[in-house]
Design a protein around this motif. Structure first.
Motif, mmCIF file in Angstrom:
data_model
loop_
_atom_site.group_PDB
_atom_site.id
_atom_site.type_symbol
_atom_site.label_atom_id
_atom_site.label_comp_id
_atom_site.label_asym_id
_atom_site.label_seq_id
_atom_site.Cartn_x
_atom_site.Cartn_y
_atom_site.Cartn_z
ATOM 1 N N THR A 79 58.647 41.906 37.142
ATOM 2 C CA THR A 79 58.994 43.319 37.018
ATOM 3 C C THR A 79 60.137 43.628 37.973
ATOM 4 O O THR A 79 61.033 44.402 37.663
ATOM 5 C CB THR A 79 57.770 44.190 37.392
ATOM 6 N N ILE A 80 60.085 42.989 39.145
ATOM 7 C CA ILE A 80 61.110 43.169 40.170
ATOM 8 C C ILE A 80 61.567 41.799 40.635
ATOM 9 O O ILE A 80 60.762 40.902 40.878
ATOM 10 C CB ILE A 80 60.552 43.959 41.377
ATOM 11 N N LEU A 81 62.868 41.646 40.774
ATOM 12 C CA LEU A 81 63.455 40.401 41.262
ATOM 13 C C LEU A 81 64.089 40.695 42.616
ATOM 14 O O LEU A 81 64.982 41.541 42.714
ATOM 15 C CB LEU A 81 64.505 39.895 40.272
ATOM 16 N N LEU A 82 63.611 40.040 43.674
ATOM 17 C CA LEU A 82 64.156 40.220 45.012
ATOM 18 C C LEU A 82 65.128 39.088 45.294
ATOM 19 O O LEU A 82 64.761 37.916 45.229
ATOM 20 C CB LEU A 82 63.034 40.226 46.061
ATOM 21 N N MET A 83 66.361 39.463 45.605
ATOM 22 C CA MET A 83 67.400 38.478 45.866
ATOM 23 C C MET A 83 67.939 38.716 47.283
ATOM 24 O O MET A 83 68.548 39.740 47.551
ATOM 25 C CB MET A 83 68.511 38.615 44.825
ATOM 26 N N ASP A 84 67.693 37.757 48.160
ATOM 27 C CA ASP A 84 68.095 37.869 49.556
ATOM 28 C C ASP A 84 69.380 37.091 49.792
ATOM 29 O O ASP A 84 69.354 35.882 50.003
ATOM 30 C CB ASP A 84 66.975 37.348 50.459
ATOM 31 N N GLU A 85 70.495 37.773 49.727
ATOM 32 C CA GLU A 85 71.825 37.192 49.914
ATOM 33 C C GLU A 85 72.015 35.888 49.133
ATOM 34 O O GLU A 85 72.437 34.874 49.697
ATOM 35 C CB GLU A 85 72.101 36.959 51.394
ATOM 36 N N PRO A 86 71.722 35.905 47.835
ATOM 37 C CA PRO A 86 71.781 34.653 47.081
ATOM 38 C C PRO A 86 73.191 34.094 46.902
ATOM 39 O O PRO A 86 73.342 32.911 46.609
ATOM 40 C CB PRO A 86 71.193 35.041 45.725
#
Length: 174
Positions: free
Chosen positions: A74-81
């Motif tokens: 539902t949510i995609l968390l992208m940490d400085e990809p």
């Protein structure tokens, strides 16, 4: 999705994308179908049998994003990809992410230190201040969803960038 992709080096691109689906108990047929679809969507159809060491940094990031998308979050968390990528690859990945986001409508929370990247990718930019980490301001974007790289030169983009810089400056005081 982390900065380095965090792919399993002993698995092929296809197997990396299948991993989460296998953990969820999906059938082999369903996993392979979805993994093939996602790798095709990310322009990696001819690299399905490649191992991470055989892929460029940008390709590894696309596999990592496809792997994250495979479980239909539902949510995609992208940490400085895209932080470790060169500018050309970074811009290509930004455009690719927008294209995929528009085709899936998954909510993406994207962490970046790049003002330009934040504005290019976001509908809303949450400006954070350090120590203690807190949201200083949320800036809405009125940029069209189907943006291209040249949007960075428009008055609207430049205005949003100015507003972000002002919010950042105010967040560092006090």
């Amino acid at each position: 999705v982390a900065q380095n992709g965090a792919l399993f080096p002993w698995l092929t691109a296809l197997e990396n994308v299948e991993f989460g689906m296998r953990m969820k108990g999906m059938s082999q047929r369903e996993r392979k179908e979805e993994a093939h679809r996602l790798l095709h969507l990310f322009g990696l159809k001819s690299f399905e049998a490649s191992y991470p060491r055989q892929l460029s940094g940008g390709m590894q990031q696309r596999v990592a994003i496809a792997r994250a998308m495979a479980i239909a979050p539902t949510i995609l968390l992208m940490d400085e990809p895209f932080g470790a990528l060169d500018d050309i690859t970074r811009h290509a990945m930004q455009s690719e992410l927008l294209r995929v986001w528009m085709s899936t409508s998954t909510t993406v929370i994207f962490v970046t230190h790049s003002i330009s990247e934040a504005i290019f990718l976001a509908d809303r930019v949450a400006v954070m201040a350090p120590r203690p980490g807190r949201i200083v301001e949320v800036i809405e974007s009125n940029l069209p969803a189907d943006r291209t790289l040249d949007i960075r030169e428009t008055p609207e983009f430049i205005d949003i960038a100015h507003r972000v810089r002002v919010a950042l400056a105010s967040g560092h005081v006090g």
